[in-house]
Design a protein around this motif. Structure first.
Motif, PDB file in Angstrom:
ATOM      1  N   ASN A   1     106.838  69.255   7.559  1.00 23.42           N
ATOM      2  CA  ASN A   1     106.847  70.614   6.882  1.00 23.42           C
ATOM      3  C   ASN A   1     106.749  70.812   5.404  1.00 23.42           C
ATOM      4  O   ASN A   1     106.042  71.741   4.855  1.00 23.42           O
ATOM      5  N   GLN A   2     107.610  69.697   4.990  1.00 16.43           N
ATOM      6  CA  GLN A   2     107.669  70.017   3.352  1.00 16.43           C
ATOM      7  C   GLN A   2     106.373  69.422   2.643  1.00 16.43           C
ATOM      8  O   GLN A   2     105.909  69.912   1.877  1.00 16.43           O
TER       9      GLN A   2
ATOM     10  N   LEU B   1     103.414  70.082   4.071  1.00 17.61           N
ATOM     11  CA  LEU B   1     102.387  71.041   4.320  1.00 17.61           C
ATOM     12  C   LEU B   1     102.755  72.289   3.181  1.00 17.61           C
ATOM     13  O   LEU B   1     101.927  72.765   2.820  1.00 17.61           O
ATOM     14  N   GLU B   2     103.820  72.447   2.824  1.00 22.24           N
ATOM     15  CA  GLU B   2     104.091  73.424   1.936  1.00 22.24           C
ATOM     16  C   GLU B   2     103.723  72.762   0.601  1.00 22.24           C
ATOM     17  O   GLU B   2     103.120  73.761  -0.174  1.00 22.24           O
ATOM     18  N   ALA B   3     103.905  71.623   0.306  1.00 20.64           N
ATOM     19  CA  ALA B   3     103.710  71.082  -1.157  1.00 20.64           C
ATOM     20  C   ALA B   3     102.267  71.262  -1.120  1.00 20.64           C
ATOM     21  O   ALA B   3     101.413  71.442  -2.150  1.00 20.64           O
ATOM     22  N   LYS B   4     101.624  70.792   0.043  1.00 25.34           N
ATOM     23  CA  LYS B   4     100.017  70.849   0.057  1.00 25.34           C
ATOM     24  C   LYS B   4      99.339  72.430  -0.147  1.00 25.34           C
ATOM     25  O   LYS B   4      98.656  72.529  -0.749  1.00 25.34           O
ATOM     26  N   ASN B   5      99.996  73.264   0.654  1.00 25.11           N
ATOM     27  CA  ASN B   5      99.705  74.533   0.431  1.00 25.11           C
ATOM     28  C   ASN B   5      99.947  75.013  -1.107  1.00 25.11           C
ATOM     29  O   ASN B   5      98.989  75.858  -1.767  1.00 25.11           O
ATOM     30  N   GLY B   6     100.964  74.783  -1.606  1.00 27.72           N
ATOM     31  CA  GLY B   6     101.330  74.905  -3.057  1.00 27.72           C
ATOM     32  C   GLY B   6     100.301  74.298  -3.875  1.00 27.72           C
ATOM     33  O   GLY B   6      99.697  74.828  -5.034  1.00 27.72           O
TER      34      GLY B   6
ATOM     35  N   GLU C   1      97.089  76.213  -3.680  1.00 30.08           N
ATOM     36  CA  GLU C   1      97.063  77.355  -4.356  1.00 30.08           C
ATOM     37  C   GLU C   1      96.956  77.157  -5.842  1.00 30.08           C
ATOM     38  O   GLU C   1      96.095  77.970  -6.574  1.00 30.08           O
TER      39      GLU C   1
END
Length: 277
Positions: A148-149, A151-156, A159
């Motif tokens: 999950n971390q 994925l969050e870093a990837k989304n960030g 962006e």
């Protein structure tokens, strides 16, 4: 009041006496006809017009006193010995059964000692497997958290990358390359003027404006503000026979329609609109 309390206390102690309690239990058994008649039958009873005469007929010295007393004595004093004999016999049976099972195990292909070793090994491996499963569950939870971390870093990252690409795209002067329709807005329709411009790498190649002298128009100071979504640049004009350094126009334009429509002010007071065509 104290005498009444002492009476009930004495009665409770007598009722809790094993001999007296055994007598109370055995007496209704010996005189069961009296109990049934008192509970369920109505007068007359077998020719008796009263319960007293019926009880006097049914209760004898044996059923009313001797029999219940003997049963109470036997239960109070003989039953503990009988109970111990039963417990001893049960213990002996269990001991004999265990010894017999051990003898049978020795004669079998797997001895009892070997069986015990195998059972202990199985229990240890079962406990070890439980620990491994528990640790694996914890590792799976940790991996899920890390995933999950990521994925969050990837989304960030995506962006930020999208924002950077947008900034690079709109900060490149080549973004303005193409044909534009420049509209000057006035207070009424008579003051509206429309001019077509063809831009290539900052050079305005063609204009439908009527000029008496050959001129060259150039876009300078081009920049894009990502936070305000505004574009700013200066158009300078130079004549072939005459050069006027003050012939420049500053534009501060807001972007719409993904950059195909620019609206704002020329020289901070003239409303203008650039539309890509």
């Amino acid at each position: 009041m104290d005498k009444l309390s002492d009476f009930f206390k004495e009665l409770k102690e007598r009722a809790s006496n094993p001999l007296f309690f055994s007598f109370l239990i055995s007496w209704p058994i010996f005189n069961w006809k009296v109990v049934i008649a008192l509970l369920f039958e109505k007068l007359p009873l077998d020719g008796h017009n009263s319960y007293t005469s019926f009880i006097a007929k049914q209760v004898t010295t044996w059923s009313g006193l001797v029999g219940p007393v003997l049963v109470a004595l036997a239960y109070t004093f003989a039953f503990p010995f009988l109970r111990n004999i039963i417990f001893a016999f049960s213990t002996w049976i269990k001991s004999w059964g265990n010894a017999w099972n051990i003898r049978m195990s020795k004669e079998s292909s797997v001895s009892m000692h070997k069986y015990v070793e195998l059972r202990n090994t199985y229990e240890q491996r079962t406990k070890l497997l439980e620990v491994v499963i528990k640790q694996e569950s914890q590792h799976l939870q940790e991996n899920e958290g890390l995933r999950n971390q990521v994925l969050e870093a990837k989304n960030g990252y995506n962006e930020v990358l999208g924002t950077l690409q947008k900034w690079l795209l709109f900060n490149d002067i080549k973004f303005l390359d193409g044909t534009w329709e420049l509209t000057y807005s006035g207070n009424n329709e008579e003051n509206i003027r429309v001019t077509k411009l063809t831009i290539k790498t900052g050079n305005i190649l063609r204009s439908n404006a009527i000029d008496t002298l050959s001129e060259r128009r150039l876009i300078e100071g081009f920049c894009y503000n990502l936070s305000t979504n505004q574009m700013s640049f200066i158009i300078t004009i130079s004549m072939e026979k005459k050069f006027d350094p003050n012939s420049s126009f500053h534009y501060l334009l807001g972007m719409m329609d993904n950059g195909n429509l620019l609206t704002g002010l020329e020289n901070n007071h003239v409303p203008v609109e650039f539309r890509r065509i």
